[in-house]
Design an enzyme around this catalytic site. Structure first.
Site, short mmCIF file in Angstrom:
data_model
loop_
_atom_site.label_atom_id
_atom_site.label_comp_id
_atom_site.label_asym_id
_atom_site.label_seq_id
_atom_site.Cartn_x
_atom_site.Cartn_y
_atom_site.Cartn_z
N ASP A 1 -12.29 -6.13 -2.93
CA ASP A 1 -13.11 -7.34 -2.82
C ASP A 1 -14.48 -6.94 -2.29
OD1 ASP A 1 -13.11 -8.11 0.38
OD2 ASP A 1 -11.36 -6.98 -0.21
N GLU B 1 0.82 -1.21 0.00
CA GLU B 1 0.00 0.00 0.00
C GLU B 1 0.85 1.26 0.00
OE1 GLU B 1 -4.23 -1.33 2.04
OE2 GLU B 1 -2.57 -0.86 3.37
N1 ADE Z 1 -9.17 -4.87 3.36
C1 ADE Z 1 -9.44 -5.28 2.09
N2 ADE Z 1 -10.50 -6.10 2.06
C2 ADE Z 1 -10.91 -6.24 3.35
C3 ADE Z 1 -11.94 -6.98 3.96
N3 ADE Z 1 -12.76 -7.74 3.24
N4 ADE Z 1 -12.06 -6.91 5.31
C4 ADE Z 1 -11.22 -6.14 6.03
N5 ADE Z 1 -10.24 -5.42 5.50
C5 ADE Z 1 -10.07 -5.47 4.17
#
Ligand code: ADE
Length: 229
Positions: free
Chosen positions: A193, A13
């Site tokens: 996601d 990141e």
């Molecule tokens: N960072 C990226 N995706 C995530 C998720 N599903 N839960 C927590 N932090 C995240």
């Protein structure tokens, strides 16, 4: 000259941002490497805090106390929780909250709230930067907790509790400590996601690269810095 602290949680990141710095010096402190340098005409300190609320809070305080950060930007990825946007789009934290905390007890000490608004000017600058780099973004609600959300039952429970636009693991801790120090801050997150089983499989089990989403976030931060006074 004003010093701006820029944080991420994972090495990916921040490494693209570190690569953009001029005149870098690196100072390790309490398990974190702080990269001081110039990004365009701004003096910045970029660091990878590590994941979760404790890492985020400790690093935020170090950025402020030891490195003199007068504004803080957190840039990273998150799990999408809204139909308003999709994977690769961005949530700028208009407000940041915990989804796993006892809010009334947290709010008994400074800054006497458990919901942290993003600095108005920085939210505006982040939204403008998203538009300029051609990324779809909403100014919305980011929820933070010490877990990767990767199953529908947990996702639904969080949605029922705090109804966020996305979920991640650091933002509220950064915003809480920044507010406690009266330091303006903003959290921006690119959606990697959908906070469900598929996200868990791709990001946690298979540990797929997140560089695509990080590139989006990096471009936004770089553009945003150009526009901040
Ligand atoms: N960072 C990226 N995706 C995530 C998720 N599903 N839960 C927590 N932090 C995240």
């Amino acid at each position: 000259m004003e010093i701006i602290g820029i944080m991420g949680a994972m090495p990916d990141e921040v490494e693209q941002l570190c690569a953009l710095l001029d005149g870098v010096s690196i100072e390790p402190y309490a398990g974190v490497e702080y990269h001081r340098g110039m990004l365009g005409d701004k003096q910045v300190v970029v660091c990878c805090a590590g994941m979760g609320k404790a890492n985020a809070a400790a690093t935020t305080q170090v950025l402020i106390t030891k490195f003199g950060a007068q504004r803080i930007i957190f840039s990273g990825i998150a799990g999408n929780m809204t139909a308003k946007i999709g994977i690769g789009d961005v949530v700028v934290g208009k407000t940041v909250i915990y989804h796993d905390a006892q809010d009334d007890m947290i709010a008994q000490s400074a800054p006497f709230t458990a919901e942290y608004p993003g600095d108005e000017e920085m939210v505006k600058a982040a939204m403008a930067a998203c538009e300029e780099v051609g990324v779809k973004a909403i100014a919305g609600k980011i929820a933070t907790g010490d877990q990767f959300v990767g199953d529908s039952a947990t996702k639904n429970a969080i949605a029922a509790k705090v109804n966020p636009d996305c979920v991640e693991m650091e933002g509220a801790a950064v915003a809480q400590i920044a507010a406690k120090n009266n330091v303006p801050c903003v959290v921006l997150r690119a959606m990697s996601d959908n906070a469900d089983e598929a996200g868990h499989e791709v990001l946690v089990v298979k540990k797929f690269s997140i560089s695509e989403y990080v590139t989006t976030a990096t471009r936004i931060v770089a553009r945003m810095l150009e526009t901040l006074d």
